[in-house]
Scaffold this motif. Structure first.
Motif, PDB file in Angstrom:
ATOM      1  N   THR A  54     -10.030  -0.263   1.096  1.00  0.00           N
ATOM      2  CA  THR A  54      -9.051  -0.107   2.165  1.00  0.00           C
ATOM      3  C   THR A  54      -7.633  -0.226   1.605  1.00  0.00           C
ATOM      4  OG1 THR A  54      -8.956  -2.469   2.711  1.00  0.00           O
ATOM      5  CG2 THR A  54     -10.689  -1.152   3.754  1.00  0.00           C
ATOM      6  N   GLU A  55      -6.644   0.123   2.432  1.00  0.00           N
ATOM      7  CA  GLU A  55      -5.251   0.009   2.012  1.00  0.00           C
ATOM      8  C   GLU A  55      -4.872  -1.434   1.714  1.00  0.00           C
ATOM      9  OE1 GLU A  55      -2.611   1.832   4.727  1.00  0.00           O
ATOM     10  OE2 GLU A  55      -3.480   3.837   4.543  1.00  0.00           O
ATOM     11  N   ALA A  56      -5.587  -2.376   2.327  1.00  0.00           N
ATOM     12  CA  ALA A  56      -5.321  -3.795   2.082  1.00  0.00           C
ATOM     13  C   ALA A  56      -6.000  -4.301   0.809  1.00  0.00           C
ATOM     14  CB  ALA A  56      -5.787  -4.624   3.274  1.00  0.00           C
ATOM     15  N   GLY A  57      -6.766  -3.436   0.141  1.00  0.00           N
ATOM     16  CA  GLY A  57      -7.415  -3.833  -1.102  1.00  0.00           C
ATOM     17  C   GLY A  57      -8.824  -4.356  -0.933  1.00  0.00           C
ATOM     18  N   PRO A  66       0.805  -1.229   0.000  1.00  0.00           N
ATOM     19  CA  PRO A  66       0.000   0.000   0.000  1.00  0.00           C
ATOM     20  C   PRO A  66       0.834   1.274   0.000  1.00  0.00           C
ATOM     21  CG  PRO A  66      -0.062  -1.071   2.152  1.00  0.00           C
ATOM     22  CD  PRO A  66       0.601  -2.028   1.218  1.00  0.00           C
ATOM     23  N   SER A  67       2.128   1.172   0.363  1.00  0.00           N
ATOM     24  CA  SER A  67       2.982   2.351   0.384  1.00  0.00           C
ATOM     25  C   SER A  67       3.510   2.715  -1.000  1.00  0.00           C
ATOM     26  CB  SER A  67       4.161   2.132   1.337  1.00  0.00           C
ATOM     27  OG  SER A  67       5.004   1.077   0.868  1.00  0.00           O
ATOM     28  N   VAL A  68       3.347   1.822  -1.973  1.00  0.00           N
ATOM     29  CA  VAL A  68       3.818   2.070  -3.341  1.00  0.00           C
ATOM     30  C   VAL A  68       2.695   2.718  -4.144  1.00  0.00           C
ATOM     31  CG1 VAL A  68       4.637   1.011  -5.470  1.00  0.00           C
ATOM     32  CG2 VAL A  68       5.418   0.132  -3.260  1.00  0.00           C
ATOM     33  N   ARG A  69       2.999   3.848  -4.751  1.00  0.00           N
ATOM     34  CA  ARG A  69       1.995   4.531  -5.560  1.00  0.00           C
ATOM     35  C   ARG A  69       1.886   3.859  -6.923  1.00  0.00           C
ATOM     36  NH1 ARG A  69       2.517  11.088  -4.631  1.00  0.00           N
ATOM     37  NH2 ARG A  69       1.288  11.125  -2.704  1.00  0.00           N
TER      38      ARG A  69
END
Length: 236
Positions: A177-180, A37-40
């Motif tokens: 969510t950040e987890a997809g 999630p930290s990768v754009r």
């Protein structure tokens, strides 16, 4: 010496144009998807480009209004507008403050609700001071209009977020969510409803304060309040 609003406008313009160049370069090399999630990913840079381009367009709206209606908007409101765009677009999207700073989005929605509420008062003053249509509006109506204007602007923004998410695959409404995980039901509405509630709360505070300020100044025996807008003389 240039006005403060001119300097702030120039800083914002340069910042947004530089961000467009940055996002365009990174878009060409960004992955289409990532488990981290930290990768754009590409959709993040598409959103960044969209926000920066839209920011450049809307930042000139105060200038267009001033020239179209021959008025002089208060510097404080115009500067606040530019600061909001800088915080929302550059700091929020480009510098990732939405993820780095807790409640950054909530703070901006409160700020924008208050600013739009104040702008609603300015627009009514423009109508009151019109040479072609002179009306006397009660403090209650002025406050009600300012509140509705701020809330309607917040709704338009949410429509914009929904449209961008639908057409460009972005996640402005935080339904993923950040987890997809794709949220459903009440959870999917949480971000949108919190934004609207904050917009309404900030606008209500400003309009109530505005009502308390206007009420004693617009009585039958009270002097007419000084105009919020300075009308420019017509060109010869």
């Amino acid at each position: 010496m240039p006005e403060a609003r001119t300097v702030v406008r120039a800083i914002l313009l340069v910042t947004l144009m530089g961000s467009i160049v940055f996002a365009s370069v990174r878009l060409a090399t960004a992955p289409a998807a990532s488990a981290d999630p930290s990768v754009r990913v590409q959709s993040d840079y598409v959103l960044m480009l969209l926000q920066c381009a839209l920011g450049i367009v809307v930042m000139f709206l105060p200038l267009i209004v001033q020239r179209r209606f021959a008025v002089h908007l208060p510097s404080a409101i115009e500067i606040a507008f530019f600061v909001f765009l800088y915080c929302a677009i550059y700091l929020g999207e480009v510098r990732s403050f939405y993820f780095r700073i807790p409640y950054w989005d909530n703070v901006l929605h409160f700020f924008s609700g208050a600013m739009l509420g104040a702008l609603g008062f300015v627009l009514v003053q423009l109508l009151n001071d019109s040479q072609r249509l002179h009306v006397e509006l009660s403090p209650a109506f002025v406050s009600f209009f300012a509140f509705c204007f701020a809330l309607a602007s917040g709704v338009v923004w949410e429509i914009y977020e929904f449209t961008a998410d639908s057409l460009l695959g972005t996640n402005m409404q935080k339904y993923v969510t950040e987890a997809g995980e794709v949220l459903i039901g009440r959870s999917a509405l949480h971000d949108t409803m919190i934004d609207l509630i904050i917009d309404a709360s900030a606008a209500l505070i400003v309009t109530v304060l505005g009502f308390l300020w206007l009420r004693p100044r617009m009585g039958k025996d009270a002097e007419r309040p000084a105009p919020l807008l300075e009308r420019r003389p017509a060109a010869d």
